[in-house]
Motif scaffolding. Structure first.
Motif, PDB file in Angstrom:
ATOM      1  N   TYR A 293       0.973  -1.102  -0.043  1.00 20.74           N
ATOM      2  CA  TYR A 293      -0.030   0.104  -0.044  1.00 20.74           C
ATOM      3  C   TYR A 293       0.960   1.263   0.058  1.00 20.74           C
ATOM      4  CZ  TYR A 293      -3.625   3.376   1.229  1.00 20.74           C
ATOM      5  OH  TYR A 293      -4.698   4.413   1.236  1.00 20.74           O
ATOM      6  N   HIS A 294       1.854   1.133   0.883  1.00 22.22           N
ATOM      7  CA  HIS A 294       2.942   2.528   0.769  1.00 22.22           C
ATOM      8  C   HIS A 294       3.502   2.696  -0.435  1.00 22.22           C
ATOM      9  CE1 HIS A 294       5.857   5.064   2.364  1.00 22.22           C
ATOM     10  NE2 HIS A 294       7.128   4.289   2.215  1.00 22.22           N
ATOM     11  N   LYS A 295       3.653   1.586  -1.076  1.00 20.66           N
ATOM     12  CA  LYS A 295       4.541   1.430  -2.546  1.00 20.66           C
ATOM     13  C   LYS A 295       3.484   2.233  -3.436  1.00 20.66           C
ATOM     14  CE  LYS A 295       8.018  -2.231  -1.906  1.00 20.66           C
ATOM     15  NZ  LYS A 295       8.159  -3.477  -2.467  1.00 20.66           N
ATOM     16  N   ALA A 296       2.479   1.869  -3.742  1.00 22.37           N
ATOM     17  CA  ALA A 296       1.385   2.225  -4.548  1.00 22.37           C
ATOM     18  C   ALA A 296       1.136   3.725  -4.165  1.00 22.37           C
ATOM     19  CB  ALA A 296       0.072   1.593  -4.190  1.00 22.37           C
ATOM     20  N   LEU A 297       1.085   4.149  -3.071  1.00 22.40           N
ATOM     21  CA  LEU A 297       0.985   5.778  -2.519  1.00 22.40           C
ATOM     22  C   LEU A 297       2.127   6.416  -3.235  1.00 22.40           C
ATOM     23  CD1 LEU A 297      -0.424   5.393   0.907  1.00 22.40           C
ATOM     24  CD2 LEU A 297      -1.592   6.057  -0.803  1.00 22.40           C
TER      25      LEU A 297
ATOM     26  N   ASN B 280       4.103  12.980  16.576  1.00 23.57           N
ATOM     27  CA  ASN B 280       4.554  13.843  15.672  1.00 23.57           C
ATOM     28  C   ASN B 280       3.644  13.975  14.485  1.00 23.57           C
ATOM     29  OD1 ASN B 280       6.867  14.282  16.859  1.00 23.57           O
ATOM     30  ND2 ASN B 280       8.071  12.710  15.862  1.00 23.57           N
ATOM     31  N   TRP B 281       2.876  12.790  14.039  1.00 23.57           N
ATOM     32  CA  TRP B 281       1.959  12.803  13.211  1.00 23.57           C
ATOM     33  C   TRP B 281       0.569  13.608  13.309  1.00 23.57           C
ATOM     34  CZ3 TRP B 281      -2.983  10.198  12.882  1.00 23.57           C
ATOM     35  CH2 TRP B 281      -3.562  10.081  11.786  1.00 23.57           C
ATOM     36  N   LEU B 282       0.251  13.602  14.794  1.00 26.69           N
ATOM     37  CA  LEU B 282      -0.958  14.352  14.984  1.00 26.69           C
ATOM     38  C   LEU B 282      -0.632  15.871  14.865  1.00 26.69           C
ATOM     39  CD1 LEU B 282      -2.174  12.040  17.883  1.00 26.69           C
ATOM     40  CD2 LEU B 282      -3.572  12.529  15.637  1.00 26.69           C
ATOM     41  N   GLU B 283       0.630  16.029  15.199  1.00 24.92           N
ATOM     42  CA  GLU B 283       0.991  17.428  15.327  1.00 24.92           C
ATOM     43  C   GLU B 283       0.985  18.396  14.130  1.00 24.92           C
ATOM     44  OE1 GLU B 283       4.548  17.826  17.422  1.00 24.92           O
ATOM     45  OE2 GLU B 283       3.538  17.524  19.426  1.00 24.92           O
TER      46      GLU B 283
ATOM     47  N   PRO C 242       2.044  11.577  -0.661  1.00 26.12           N
ATOM     48  CA  PRO C 242       2.846  11.477   0.587  1.00 26.12           C
ATOM     49  C   PRO C 242       2.553  10.349   1.523  1.00 26.12           C
ATOM     50  CG  PRO C 242       2.245  13.829   0.212  1.00 26.12           C
ATOM     51  CD  PRO C 242       1.343  12.967  -0.828  1.00 26.12           C
ATOM     52  N   SER C 243       3.434   9.808   2.100  1.00 27.59           N
ATOM     53  CA  SER C 243       3.194   8.598   2.799  1.00 27.59           C
ATOM     54  C   SER C 243       4.377   8.342   3.601  1.00 27.59           C
ATOM     55  CB  SER C 243       2.836   7.491   1.973  1.00 27.59           C
ATOM     56  OG  SER C 243       2.509   6.349   2.675  1.00 27.59           O
ATOM     57  N   GLU C 244       4.213   7.810   4.896  1.00 30.02           N
ATOM     58  CA  GLU C 244       5.257   7.247   5.629  1.00 30.02           C
ATOM     59  C   GLU C 244       4.764   5.737   5.975  1.00 30.02           C
ATOM     60  OE1 GLU C 244       6.151   9.375   9.069  1.00 30.02           O
ATOM     61  OE2 GLU C 244       6.236  11.396   8.006  1.00 30.02           O
ATOM     62  N   ILE C 245       5.724   5.104   6.169  1.00 31.04           N
ATOM     63  CA  ILE C 245       5.236   3.753   7.025  1.00 31.04           C
ATOM     64  C   ILE C 245       6.333   3.416   8.269  1.00 31.04           C
ATOM     65  CG2 ILE C 245       6.975   2.266   5.376  1.00 31.04           C
ATOM     66  CD1 ILE C 245       4.737   0.240   5.431  1.00 31.04           C
ATOM     67  N   HIS C 246       5.893   3.097   9.376  1.00 34.75           N
ATOM     68  CA  HIS C 246       6.744   2.773  10.419  1.00 34.75           C
ATOM     69  C   HIS C 246       6.543   1.177  10.694  1.00 34.75           C
ATOM     70  CE1 HIS C 246       7.283   6.978  11.191  1.00 34.75           C
ATOM     71  NE2 HIS C 246       6.123   7.245  10.465  1.00 34.75           N
ATOM     72  N   ILE C 247       7.289   0.394  10.675  1.00 37.71           N
ATOM     73  CA  ILE C 247       7.303  -1.081  11.052  1.00 37.71           C
ATOM     74  C   ILE C 247       8.154  -1.399  12.428  1.00 37.71           C
ATOM     75  CG2 ILE C 247       7.723  -3.533  10.285  1.00 37.71           C
ATOM     76  CD1 ILE C 247       7.399  -2.228   7.587  1.00 37.71           C
ATOM     77  N   TYR C 248       7.390  -1.794  13.550  1.00 44.11           N
ATOM     78  CA  TYR C 248       8.287  -1.911  14.530  1.00 44.11           C
ATOM     79  C   TYR C 248       8.349  -3.397  14.856  1.00 44.11           C
ATOM     80  CZ  TYR C 248       6.443   2.686  15.155  1.00 44.11           C
ATOM     81  OH  TYR C 248       5.970   4.069  14.983  1.00 44.11           O
TER      82      TYR C 248
ATOM     83  N   MET D  41       6.945   4.443  19.197  1.00 47.42           N
ATOM     84  CA  MET D  41       5.542   4.578  18.399  1.00 47.42           C
ATOM     85  C   MET D  41       4.851   5.635  18.857  1.00 47.42           C
ATOM     86  SD  MET D  41       2.162   2.522  18.212  1.00 47.42           S
ATOM     87  CE  MET D  41       1.770   3.372  19.657  1.00 47.42           C
ATOM     88  N   MET D  42       4.850   6.115  20.139  1.00 46.05           N
ATOM     89  CA  MET D  42       3.997   7.039  20.754  1.00 46.05           C
ATOM     90  C   MET D  42       4.673   8.452  20.166  1.00 46.05           C
ATOM     91  SD  MET D  42       1.340   5.968  22.017  1.00 46.05           S
ATOM     92  CE  MET D  42       0.685   7.157  23.183  1.00 46.05           C
ATOM     93  N   ARG D  43       5.967   8.527  20.102  1.00 47.72           N
ATOM     94  CA  ARG D  43       6.573   9.803  19.420  1.00 47.72           C
ATOM     95  C   ARG D  43       6.089   9.963  17.820  1.00 47.72           C
ATOM     96  NH1 ARG D  43      10.835   8.048  22.541  1.00 47.72           N
ATOM     97  NH2 ARG D  43      11.891   6.833  20.591  1.00 47.72           N
ATOM     98  N   ASP D  44       6.180   8.856  17.383  1.00 46.15           N
ATOM     99  CA  ASP D  44       5.869   8.740  15.977  1.00 46.15           C
ATOM    100  C   ASP D  44       4.357   9.280  15.919  1.00 46.15           C
ATOM    101  OD1 ASP D  44       8.291   8.048  15.171  1.00 46.15           O
ATOM    102  OD2 ASP D  44       7.635   5.797  14.950  1.00 46.15           O
TER     103      ASP D  44
END
Length: 56
Positions: free
Chosen positions: A9-13, A51-54, A19-25, A45-48
């Motif tokens: 999905y990220h690659k398709a975007l 940051n996104w919400l801001e 604009p897209s980000e992917i975070h894999i934990y 994850m909470m920092r990410d």
């Protein structure tokens, strides 16, 4: 579990220049829940998330 669908999905975007980000934990599960027992990457994850919400 491998995040294949999320990566695709990220690659398709990106291909569509959306604009897209992917975070894999390394640990954690889908729907981990804010009040449930934390996993190793919870702070990261909470920092990410913050940051996104801001940026909204």
């Amino acid at each position: 579990m491998k995040p294949v669908h999320s990566v695709n999905y990220h690659k398709a975007l990106i291909t569509q220049k959306i604009p897209s980000e992917i975070h894999i934990y390394a640990n954690g599960k889908h729907g981990w829940g804010y009040n449930k027992r934390p996993f190793a990457q919870r702070a990261e994850m909470m920092r990410d998330l913050e940051n996104w919400l801001e940026t909204l």
